[in-house]
Design a protein around this motif. Structure first.
Motif, short mmCIF file in Angstrom:
data_model
loop_
_atom_site.label_atom_id
_atom_site.label_comp_id
_atom_site.label_asym_id
_atom_site.label_seq_id
_atom_site.Cartn_x
_atom_site.Cartn_y
_atom_site.Cartn_z
N GLN A 4 0.74 -1.80 -0.31
CA GLN A 4 0.09 -0.16 -0.14
C GLN A 4 0.74 1.52 -0.13
O GLN A 4 0.48 2.27 -0.62
N ALA A 5 1.95 1.63 1.14
CA ALA A 5 2.59 2.52 0.91
C ALA A 5 3.53 2.48 1.59
O ALA A 5 3.92 1.12 2.10
N PHE A 6 5.14 3.62 1.43
CA PHE A 6 6.47 2.73 1.70
C PHE A 6 6.65 4.61 3.09
O PHE A 6 7.67 4.59 3.76
N GLN A 7 5.58 4.53 3.59
CA GLN A 7 5.72 6.09 4.29
C GLN A 7 4.55 5.41 5.90
O GLN A 7 3.52 5.22 5.65
N GLY B 237 11.24 -19.14 -2.47
CA GLY B 237 10.82 -20.03 -4.07
C GLY B 237 9.81 -19.13 -4.70
O GLY B 237 10.01 -19.42 -5.57
N LEU B 238 9.17 -18.65 -3.97
CA LEU B 238 8.31 -17.23 -4.60
C LEU B 238 9.07 -16.42 -5.64
O LEU B 238 9.86 -15.27 -5.06
N LEU B 239 8.86 -16.17 -6.80
CA LEU B 239 9.37 -15.70 -8.09
C LEU B 239 8.45 -14.34 -8.08
O LEU B 239 8.71 -13.21 -8.14
N ASN B 240 7.10 -15.04 -8.12
CA ASN B 240 5.72 -13.82 -8.74
C ASN B 240 5.63 -13.58 -8.19
O ASN B 240 4.32 -14.03 -7.41
N VAL B 241 5.87 -12.12 -7.74
CA VAL B 241 4.97 -11.74 -6.35
C VAL B 241 4.60 -10.23 -7.26
O VAL B 241 5.13 -9.94 -7.78
N ASN B 242 3.57 -9.75 -6.44
CA ASN B 242 2.61 -8.73 -6.67
C ASN B 242 2.74 -7.82 -5.06
O ASN B 242 2.91 -8.90 -4.43
N LEU B 243 2.61 -6.54 -5.33
CA LEU B 243 2.68 -6.08 -4.69
C LEU B 243 1.49 -4.86 -4.87
O LEU B 243 1.59 -3.95 -6.51
N ASP B 244 1.00 -4.27 -3.95
CA ASP B 244 -0.42 -3.77 -3.90
C ASP B 244 0.16 -2.19 -3.15
O ASP B 244 0.94 -2.20 -2.30
N LEU B 245 -0.32 -1.08 -4.10
CA LEU B 245 -0.32 0.41 -3.65
C LEU B 245 -1.06 0.86 -4.50
O LEU B 245 -2.10 0.49 -4.63
N PRO C 151 9.36 -7.12 -7.88
CA PRO C 151 8.32 -8.23 -7.50
C PRO C 151 7.98 -7.74 -9.67
O PRO C 151 8.44 -8.10 -9.95
N ALA C 152 7.11 -9.13 -9.66
CA ALA C 152 6.84 -9.18 -11.07
C ALA C 152 5.63 -8.53 -11.78
O ALA C 152 5.67 -8.41 -12.57
N HIS C 153 5.33 -8.04 -11.01
CA HIS C 153 3.60 -7.37 -10.74
C HIS C 153 3.30 -6.44 -9.90
O HIS C 153 3.87 -6.05 -8.91
N LEU C 154 2.66 -5.49 -10.61
CA LEU C 154 2.17 -4.13 -8.89
C LEU C 154 0.88 -3.92 -9.78
O LEU C 154 0.77 -4.07 -10.92
#
Lengths: 394, 601
Positions: free
Chosen positions: A130-133, A160-168, A192-195
């Protein structure tokens, strides 16, 4: 006697895990706190539910994707998650299974736990960053720290999980352009692989909506939100991500297949309280009450249904357009017309409409496939609306 | 005169809004047993939903009651309802002509209001016996003696034996009935003479055809009678005569002095013109009755369907409303912006609002109403005089010698504390002071000459808000006067939108132009592109505003569980826009076309 209904190939399974440590200010999903005991019982109920639904569906060679969503699925004991996956494989088969995602919140995942999930077949992680603050996270009601995010990413790598999504999230009251840029950059540093980048929307009934209503918090200026979105598109493009949906960006080949099935208006079966299912023209949810859900399944009763609707082919086709236009590749109107068996009239209405919108620069249209131009991504509702209802507009 | 006729009393009730007319009518119905309290829906006489909501009476109703008086005799009382708003003075005059007497209800706390006064004068002109009734005497603030004095001072009526009543608490009802019986004369007229029936209202029933509400002035009529309409000469055979008691009930005969209805398979309501006289076809009366003064619409506006396809439905609806409302007039017109619609004339603003609401409610039409205007008289340089009922029809500047607008004499009754506020308002509205009278120490009657255009603009609302609702207003047309008037146009996205054009006084043009542009900027939702608004007089732009483009309207997320809800959200959004009018490429909400009415607030 029920007839066995076929599921369209590419179909997915959604498992709803309604547990959270605390409720976020903006969340309107069904979730609550639960003891470990309750969580295990819930998993047992889901397993039973999958088994009882088995004879209703002809899943052909089984689902292509499985998605554990929530809530916070990472709060489910990993062995319970594995048991659910086992049941799905057993009930529907796993010949086509290619993507199994689990959603998680930073601070709720450990390396050993993730490893267990991976051994159960999970190959994709979606992390609610979500955020870095810290001040923005606090405003949103997120309990994790920036350190938790890094630890979660490390844990994923170890497992070993390389397919990672981050929600922002962008458009948070008090969020500056600098905050947003920094969040994007720090997120990209995590490789990440996905955002997924989401505009904060105050949903009715959430604390956020209440604060806004009472004037306890301001809003993010609309112009700034628009700039944030454009900045995200620019930065993510530079970083080698492709935008494939209004809010979703992926490295080539890393698009979320489970979600693509939604936007293609494919079939899906949901299990767990409040989970939604859609097969053909029918869509329904299970009641949003996990106690009732567990109770029904442990006493052998039918699981109560929350909402249900049977669409007409026209409405379903309109939905297919509404969903398809979320994708940057757009939607092939002729295929939709064919798939839902609609007549010439609908085809020519949509053709006329698409031609007009194309003339105004709001969509690209080649006579069969229509897609939004990037300029209209953020005002897509204004365009989607025109494809609903029977009469085309001028 | 027969026994029956001698025991008939025809009366109406004159009262200001809120002074308790409907409640008193209800009590009278209840007392005479026309209805029991239980079966009585509150305020029976106001039968239209709209009337009940707004607490006003629009359409006339007539009810027959039986009352056994203290003298031991039974009387037939016909109560003919009257509307209580300035717009409907015309309808009041209709009901007065069917009566021999009137109850004048005055609120014991508030005293006489301007509108009441106007109606009392109408009743006196019609030689009606007036019975003052001071209502709400049980209010703590009631001052019956002061109000009696006011009635004597202002109207010149003897109020010494005014009935003191409280309709709400049922006080004084019997006294009212006794006064009706004793003071109001029985109707005159000979039953043996040729028939003369005054049509005081008519109503269209899809099964029975046009139904005439009549007062029999002389002669009698029954089922099978051959009747003739004196204005058209057309003849019909009566299929039914009856009375409202209060439910419609057939009777053998309507004789001299009686009030009731006549059904005669009349397909066309034009054949039952209000004010016309019905007579015997084979033994016609020598002369028709006096009839009514011709009604003149004072306020005009455009009515357009939001959906062009509804034009025919709108025409049908107007035709149907006109069956029961002769004062409504309309003719087709075309607007560049709004397409096909109608120019409609109304008695006043309230009449306009009521018609508009009835069209929307009873006929389920989505309408655009343009800002109301008066009729202007334009003296052209070529000597021709042109009447303009629509600002867009104003001749080009170089052809205009002068423009005249209607003026009214406005009588405003107000507590003395507010005299300053009212005078200031009248001044702002280009009023000319004529007179000021202290009716009592606390109440003042102000008389101004005002342009009617200002009255229909927002005068009434302003008057109410600046006097905390205490002022009452009556006005009558006094003629046309030359004024410095100009046409103000609005351009949206560079295109002139004719439906926004208004005629304003030159001194106001700049202010109103700017205010209107600002108001439109706020009322018209943002579009997918920027929309400039300009207010223009002739070729001169006097104000400029911009509606910014929508920058964001997006569903951030849409996954499996969201689809139904998000689709419904979009459907709702679309539904909201359906109520807007697409003019060129701009979507304009209905209320924007009336925006000009609220720019001075």
């Amino acid at each position: 006697m029920r007839t066995v209904q076929p599921l369209k190939q590419g179909w997915g399974v959604y498992i709803h895990i309604p547990f959270c440590r605390s409720k976020c200010a903006y969340c309107d999903f069904y979730s609550h706190r639960a003891s470990e005991q309750e969580r295990r019982e819930y998993a047992q109920a889901v397993i039973r539910h999958i088994a009882t639904e088995a004879n209703k569906w002809d899943g052909a060679q089984g689902p292509t994707t499985i998605f554990f969503g929530g809530g916070t699925p990472s709060l489910l004991p990993p062995e319970s998650g594995r048991a659910i996956l086992e049941q799905i494989r057993h009930t529907f088969g796993d010949h086509l299974l290619s993507e199994i995602t689990i959603e998680a919140n930073p601070g709720t995942v450990t390396g050993p736990d993730l490893l267990q999930w991976v051994r159960g077949g999970v190959n994709r992680l979606s992390l609610g960053v979500q955020a870095f603050q810290p001040r923005l996270l606090a405003f949103l009601g997120r309990k994790h720290s920036i350190e938790d995010v890094r630890e979660a990413i490390n844990a994923a790598k170890q497992a070993g999980l390389l397919n990672v999504n981050l929600d922002l999230i962008y458009g948070i009251p008090g969020q500056s352009m600098e905050d947003w840029r920094l969040s994007l950059e720090l997120a990209l540093d995590l490789e990440p692989a996905h955002l997924s980048i989401y505009n904060l929307k105050p949903e009715a009934g959430t604390p956020l909506a209440l604060w806004l209503e009472r004037g306890l918090t301001g809003v993010c200026p609309e112009d700034l939100e628009v700039e944030m979105y454009e900045e995200a598109r620019r930065l993510l493009h530079l970083a080698g991500f492709e935008q494939y949906e209004l809010s979703n960006f992926a490295r080539p080949g890393r698009e979320c297949r489970h979600n693509l099935n939604y936007w293609h208006r494919g079939d899906y079966l949901g299990f767990g309280s409040s989970a939604a299912s859609a097969v053909g023209l029918r869509r329904w949810t299970w009641a949003a009450d996990s106690r009732q859900y567990v109770g029904a399944l442990s006493s052998g009763c039918d699981v109560p249904i929350g909402d249900e609707e049977i669409l007409t082919p026209v409405v379903a086709a309109e939905e297919a357009v509404m969903l398809g236009l979320r994708l940057t590749k757009g939607v092939n109107l002729q295929e939709v017309i064919r798939e839902y068996g609609l007549g010439e009239r609908q085809g020519s209405n949509w053709h006329k409409l698409s031609t007009i919108l194309h003339g105004k620069g709001w969509v690209d249209y080649d006579g069969s496939r229509v897609k939004l131009t990037p300029e209209s991504y953020l005002i897509s509702n204004e365009i989607l609306e025109k494809y609903l209802g029977e009469e085309p507009e001028n | 005169m027969g026994m029956a006729q001698a025991n008939i009393r025809n009366f109406c009730i004159i009262a200001h809004i809120d002074h308790g007319k409907s409640t008193l009518a209800d009590r009278i119905l209840e007392y005479t047993g026309a209805l029991t309290a239980r079966e009585m829906e509150d305020q029976v006489l106001d039968s239209m939903d709209l009337e009940r909501e707004r607490g006003i009476t629009i359409k006339l109703q007539a009810v027959r009651l039986q009352y056994k008086a203290k003298d031991g005799q039974t009387y037939t009382l016909n109560l003919i309802d009257t509307p209580g708003h300035v717009d409907f003075t015309y309808e009041v005059s209709r009901s007065l002509a069917a009566c021999e007497g009137a109850l004048l209800i005055v609120d014991a706390a508030q005293g006489i209001e301007a509108q009441t006064l106007a109606n009392v004068y109408l009743a006196l002109e019609n030689d009606l016996e007036i019975i003052p009734v001071i209502n709400k005497i049980d209010l703590p603030s009631a001052e019956p003696e002061r109000v009696k004095q006011e009635i004597e001072d202002v109207i010149g009526l003897d109020a010494s034996d005014a009935v003191l009543a409280s309709a709400k608490s049922g006080i004084g009802i019997e006294e009212v009935l006794e006064a009706i019986v004793k003071k109001i004369p029985a109707p005159k007229g000979e039953p043996e003479e040729p028939l003369q029936c005054l049509i005081f209202d008519s109503f269209y029933d899809i099964y029975k055809g046009a139904i005439s509400y009549v007062r029999v002035v002389q002669g009698s009529v029954k089922k099978g009678s051959k009747i003739q309409m004196m204005s058209t000469g057309r003849t019909f055979e009566v299929t039914e005569v009856g009375v409202f008691a209060p439910a419609p009930r057939q009777v053998q005969e309507l004789s001299t002095g009686e009030v009731g209805f006549i059904v005669a398979s009349i397909k066309n309501v034009k054949d039952t013109r209000v004010g016309d006289t019905i007579t015997n076809a084979d033994r016609p009366a020598a002369e028709p009755l006096a009839g009514y003064r011709q009604v003149t619409p004072m306020v005009y506006c455009g009515l357009y369907p939001v959906e062009g396809a509804d034009y025919e439905d709108l025409r049908d609806a107007l035709d149907k409303l006109r069956l029961n409302d002769a004062s409504l007039i309309y003719e087709p017109e075309t607007s560049v912006a709004l397409g096909f619609g109608f120019r409609c004339g109304f008695l006043g603003l309230l009449h306009m609002e009521i018609i508009q609401e009835r069209l929307e409610r009873e006929f389920d039409l989505d309408l655009i109403t343009t800002a109301p205007n008066v009729i202007y008289r334009v003296n052209q340089t070529d000597g021709e005089v042109v009447l303009v009922d629509n600002p867009t029809k104003l001749p080009p500047n170089q052809k205009i010698e002068s423009i005249e607008e209607p003026y009214v004499k406005a009588s405003i009754m107000v507590p003395s504390d507010y005299v300053g506020a009212v005078m200031e308002l009248c001044q702002e509205k280009r009023g000319l002071f004529t007179n000021m009278d202290y009716i009592t120490n606390q109440r003042v009657m102000l008389v101004y000459e005002l342009p009617l255009a200002e009255i229909i603009f927002d005068f009434f609302d302003q008057l109410k808000s600046r006097t905390k609702g205490y002022a009452s207003l009556d006005y009558e047309l006094i003629g046309y006067r030359a004024s410095e008037l100009v046409k103000l146009d609005i351009l949206l996205n560079g295109d002139l939108i004719d439906a926004f054009s208004i005629i304003v006084h030159r001194d106001r043009a700049y202010h109103r132009g700017r205010a209107l542009a600002e108001k439109l900027r706020d009322l018209i939702p943002r579009q997918m592109f920027e929309v400039p608004i300009q207010a223009v007089i002739g070729n001169k732009v006097i104000a400029r505003e911009t509606i910014k483009a929508i920058r964001k309207n997006v569903l951030a997320k849409c996954y499996g569980g969201d689809i139904s809800r998000k689709r419904k959200l979009l459907e709702k959004q679309k539904e909201g826009k359906k109520r807007m009018k697409q003019v060129g490429s701009v979507e304009i909400p209905q209320e924007a076309f009336m925006a000009v009415l609220s720019i001075d607030q």
